[in-house]
Design a protein around this motif. Structure first.
Motif, mmCIF file in Angstrom:
data_model
loop_
_atom_site.group_PDB
_atom_site.id
_atom_site.type_symbol
_atom_site.label_atom_id
_atom_site.label_comp_id
_atom_site.label_asym_id
_atom_site.label_seq_id
_atom_site.Cartn_x
_atom_site.Cartn_y
_atom_site.Cartn_z
ATOM 1 N N HIS A 85 0.839 -1.202 0.000
ATOM 2 C CA HIS A 85 0.000 0.000 0.000
ATOM 3 C C HIS A 85 0.867 1.243 0.000
ATOM 4 C CE1 HIS A 85 -3.958 -1.837 1.741
ATOM 5 N NE2 HIS A 85 -3.901 -1.910 0.432
ATOM 6 N N MET A 97 -4.011 3.531 -0.829
ATOM 7 C CA MET A 97 -4.390 2.741 -1.998
ATOM 8 C C MET A 97 -3.369 1.652 -2.239
ATOM 9 S SD MET A 97 -3.432 5.542 -4.953
ATOM 10 C CE MET A 97 -4.522 6.757 -4.260
ATOM 11 N N GLU A 98 -3.786 0.651 -2.992
ATOM 12 C CA GLU A 98 -2.862 -0.423 -3.330
ATOM 13 C C GLU A 98 -1.754 0.130 -4.220
ATOM 14 O OE1 GLU A 98 -3.150 -4.927 -5.057
ATOM 15 O OE2 GLU A 98 -4.885 -4.092 -4.008
#
Length: 159
Positions: A85, A97-98
């Motif tokens: 992340h 967010m990834e």
């Protein structure tokens, strides 16, 4: 001669033929868990303050290898899932967010730290307790792996 006796005879003959020729059955070669030039230091996992919430894994990574690679996936022993992340901006708001696969080239240094890049471990086993250790495995493009131990810290411990 019935079919079972015939099959057993053929298997025995095949085994004698192979051993007589000095051939052996093929074995699967397993790649070692190491990526030449990739090293990790200061690994630690910080458990969530609320049981059942994700834990975060932090570490410093350095790559001094000759091949170009990408950091693709991650696994944490004792967690159901783990993902890279990072924080980014969307609609003028900062959110987690990834992380996209991170390219690694000779001289790359990445710091996975609070408020920045990190590994999010979900479904963490209650067996993972502060003061213990677990293993993190980084998987790069091509499937090579590097595993390393991380110390487990409580939510309020120094990160």
């Amino acid at each position: 001669m019935n079919k079972v006796q015939l099959a057993a005879g053929l298997l025995g003959f095949s085994a004698l033929t192979l051993s007589g020729c000095g051939e052996s059955a093929p074995t699967e070669e397993v790649a070692p868990e190491a990526v030449p030039g990739l090293s990790v230091t200061d690994g630690r996992m910080v458990l969530a303050a609320v049981e059942g919430n994700p834990a975060a894994v932090y570490f410093n990574l350095a790559y001094d290898g000759d091949r170009g690679l990408a950091l693709n996936r991650v696994a944490v022993e004792g967690a159901e899932d783990a993902t890279f992340h990072q924080y980014g901006e969307m609609d003028f708001q900062v959110e987690m967010m990834e992380m996209s696969p991170s390219p690694l080239k000779k001289g790359t240094k990445l710091e996975f730290k609070p408020g920045s890049q990190h590994v999010m471990a979900t479904g963490v086993s209650p067996d993972l307790k502060p003061g213990g250790t677990t293993e993190v495995t980084l998987i790069v493009s091509g499937g090579d792996k590097l595993s390393f131990p991380v110390e487990i810290l409580a939510a309020g411990d120094a990160r």
